[in-house]
Design a protein around this motif. Structure first.
Motif, PDB file in Angstrom:
ATOM      1  N   ALA A  15       0.840  -1.206   0.000  1.00  0.00           N
ATOM      2  CA  ALA A  15       0.000   0.000   0.000  1.00  0.00           C
ATOM      3  C   ALA A  15       0.873   1.252   0.000  1.00  0.00           C
ATOM      4  N   GLU A  16       1.980   1.199   0.761  1.00  0.00           N
ATOM      5  CA  GLU A  16       2.902   2.348   0.805  1.00  0.00           C
ATOM      6  C   GLU A  16       3.562   2.563  -0.560  1.00  0.00           C
ATOM      7  N   LEU A  17       3.999   1.469  -1.191  1.00  0.00           N
ATOM      8  CA  LEU A  17       4.596   1.579  -2.535  1.00  0.00           C
ATOM      9  C   LEU A  17       3.589   2.143  -3.536  1.00  0.00           C
ATOM     10  N   LEU A  18       2.361   1.632  -3.488  1.00  0.00           N
ATOM     11  CA  LEU A  18       1.330   2.059  -4.436  1.00  0.00           C
ATOM     12  C   LEU A  18       0.931   3.514  -4.223  1.00  0.00           C
ATOM     13  N   SER A  19       1.014   3.984  -2.977  1.00  0.00           N
ATOM     14  CA  SER A  19       0.649   5.378  -2.694  1.00  0.00           C
ATOM     15  C   SER A  19       1.622   6.355  -3.346  1.00  0.00           C
ATOM     16  N   LYS A  20       2.799   5.883  -3.693  1.00  0.00           N
ATOM     17  CA  LYS A  20       3.811   6.742  -4.331  1.00  0.00           C
ATOM     18  C   LYS A  20       3.666   6.794  -5.847  1.00  0.00           C
TER      19      LYS A  20
END
Length: 194
Positions: A15-20
């Motif tokens: 989720a953190e990777l995708l938020s970027k």
């Protein structure tokens, strides 16, 4: 539904990777290259809206969608995606114990067994020449009708490959097959390997 499990740690990390990502609604796509073979590799890739395939299976996780490749799905049974931290940072891991397990047996439909043998044993050896063989049909008398493609089409050695390699393998491994026939037009030679 796909038997793949994402741990909390993996979901948080992804989720953190995708938020970027600069596009909203980006999910991930899970697939296996060469499923059911010793060369199977489980892969995770970004999947922007519209990049998923119509036959993909959707898993809606809390933070993002996961698209699972339909062909790979049976091989992802009991798969676990995890994120483990250590002194060096962290690592996303995918354990897919069934990725290399063939999904055919003696009771599988004849065409499935032939296609499995073509994909796992015959085509990988032809790939070095840019070639491949596809099953067209099985006709009366147990004759497998095959089509050569890529570098095999137009190759002067195609008939030798067919009789010495492909036919011997299919007849030896699949009792219902008595022989093979080639429907390929080998007068087209622009991509031929030989």
């Amino acid at each position: 539904m796909a038997g793949i499990h994402f741990t909390e740690a993996a979901q948080t990390y992804l989720a953190e990777l995708l938020s970027k990502q600069d596009t909203t609604g980006v999910g991930i796509r899970v697939f296996i290259t060469q499923p059911g073979t010793p060369y199977a590799e489980t892969c995770i890739a970004y999947c922007k809206p519209g990049e998923e395939k119509a036959e993909d299976l959707l898993i809606s996780l809390a933070a993002f969608p996961v698209w699972v490749d339909a062909v790979s799905e049976p091989f992802l049974e009991d798969a676990v995606v995890d994120y483990a931290t250590d002194r060096m940072g962290g690592q996303l891991t995918i354990k897919a114990p069934n990725a290399k397990v063939p999904m055919v047996n003696e009771d599988s439909p004849l065409n499935d067994r032939i296609n499995y043998l073509l994909q796992t044993e015959i085509n990988p050896s032809l790939a070095s020449h840019g070639g491949e063989i596809k099953l067209i049909d099985v006709v009366e008398g147990g004759i497998a009708v095959l089509q050569f493609g890529g570098g095999c089409q137009g190759c002067g050695m195609a008939d030798v490959t067919l009789k010495e390699g492909v036919e011997k393998t299919l007849v030896a491994r699949i009792p219902e097959i008595t022989g093979v026939r080639d429907v390929t037009d080998h007068s087209v030679t622009e991509n031929a390997y030989y």
